[in-house]
Design an enzyme around this catalytic site. Structure first.
Site, PDB file in Angstrom:
ATOM      1  CG  ASP A 101       2.414  -2.784   6.482  1.00 50.03           C
ATOM      2  OD1 ASP A 101       1.927  -1.639   6.580  1.00 50.03           O
ATOM      3  OD2 ASP A 101       2.344  -3.448   5.439  1.00 50.03           O
TER       4      ASP A 101
ATOM      5  CB  SER B 212      -0.370  -3.579  -0.203  1.00 51.10           C
ATOM      6  OG  SER B 212       0.613  -2.706   0.257  1.00 51.10           O
TER       7      SER B 212
ATOM      8  CG  HIS C 265      -0.778  -0.440   4.404  1.00 55.36           C
ATOM      9  ND1 HIS C 265       0.286  -1.320   4.373  1.00 55.36           N
ATOM     10  CD2 HIS C 265      -1.252  -0.389   3.135  1.00 55.36           C
ATOM     11  CE1 HIS C 265       0.445  -1.776   3.137  1.00 55.36           C
ATOM     12  NE2 HIS C 265      -0.467  -1.218   2.369  1.00 55.36           N
TER      13      HIS C 265
END
Length: 358
Positions: free
Chosen positions: A21, A215, A55
């Protein structure tokens, strides 16, 4: 998911989950001691523990956050996070090579579960290196989960790497157990998990945000696998996936797999608390068997795993250069601050270009 009941049986101890990520900030209270060294695979690295987007950090908290000091409680708080930063630089990184390096690194560093809450589109031949890396990781015994994408209501194009052979594509469901309207659907969806109204750290500024996306659903699927593997450490990737598929929640009378729900919604409680699910043979991949006679991967190993899924395809641009939009598959809705409520977007996008491969 009745997590408290599951935690009496398993908290994910002894299982490493790689988070490919935007990096993972291990300084958050709920992530202290949870994050391993990891790596930044880009050609201009800034560090695996540096996360300017936020994120990857949020995905890590959903998987292994401990809830310490009021922080976010993850589903597998006993698991460890291996951060693999994969943010491409448009001038320095070919995304196919970047993702391939990420997956190989995770497999070589004992990550039983590999979580990819990123997606992109492009011509299928551009992902040859990543497909080879997927085959390699599966042969090493890893399970790979990737978000199916958030374009279900916007063209519904299959997205990389969830559409690659051997990757378990994860879609999102809402509170009613139905496929979320935004969740990209198709035969790349292997399982689904809850992906609506999930709390996360705001990616810009202090406070918490209510987010949604595949996600988050992918993180829950990865954490579920970690819980099951910690309880059954001798099972192979094929066996963990098989019991996840067998015990997945399905609509009454529905024919599975469904292009919206795959084999159903993950329910690790059925394995851990109720003792359901037959792990079956160690060397037979349940997705591949279900999709026979589709081709197997180029790498073969006793516990290798491969889903017989077509690679996502999109025409190359006229000049022969494919462009990939690297999207973090989580969209924020409400930003929660003291007594006020604002609105923001948590979706992040970075572009990289690279030539098509023959």
């Amino acid at each position: 998911m009745q997590a408290e009941q599951m935690w009496k049986v398993s908290r994910g101890e002894g299982v490493t989950v790689a988070v490919i990520d935007t990096g993972v900030d291990g300084s958050l209270p709920e992530l202290r001691g949870q994050v391993l060294e990891g790596t930044d695979v880009s050609n201009k690295p800034t560090g695996a523990h540096v996360d300017s987007e936020g994120h990857g950090t949020n995905i890590a908290t959903l998987i292994a956050g401990t809830g310490v000091d009021g922080g976010i409680q993850g589903l597998a708080p006993g698991a460890k996070i291996l951060p693999v930063k994969a943010v491409p630089d448009s001038q320095a990184d070919a995304v196919d090579a970047l993702m391939a390096r990420s997956i190989r690194y995770a497999a070589d560093h004992q990550a039983r579960v590999i979580n990819i809450s990123l997606a992109g589109d492009g011509d299928a031949v551009q992902y040859a290196n990543t497909q080879t890396a997927v085959d390699y990781a599966l042969g090493k015994g890893s399970l790979i989960f990737a978000g199916s994408g958030n374009g279900g209501d916007k063209g519904n194009q299959p997205e990389f790497p969830s559409s690659l052979r051997g990757v378990v594509g994860v879609g999102a469901i809402d509170r009613q157990g139905k496929a979320a309207k935004f969740s990209t659907y198709g035969n790349q969806v292997g399982l689904v998990a809850f992906g609506e109204e999930i709390v996360a750290h705001c990616e810009k500024g202090p406070g918490y945000c209510i987010g949604r996306g595949t996600s988050q659903a992918t993180a829950i699927a990865s954490a579920s696998a970690a819980l099951i593997w910690a309880k059954h450490p001798d099972w192979t990737n094929n066996q963990v996936l098989r019991v996840m598929m067998e015990t997945a929640g399905k609509p009454a009378g529905a024919k599975m797999p469904s292009k919206y729900l795959g084999y159903g919604s993950v329910r690790p409680r059925k394995v851990l608390v109720d003792g359901e699910g037959d792990p079956g043979p160690a060397d037979v991949n349940p997705l591949l068997a279900a999709n026979a006679p589709k081709p197997s991967p180029s790498v073969s190993a006793p516990n290798s795993s491969s889903a017989g899924k077509p690679i996502a395809a999109e025409p190359a641009t006229d000049d022969g250069i494919g462009t990939i939009a690297w999207v973090a598959l989580g969209a924020g809705a409400a930003v929660i601050l003291a007594a006020a409520v604002g609105f923001g977007v948590m979706r992040r996008r970075a572009k990289a270009t690279y030539p098509n491969q023959p």
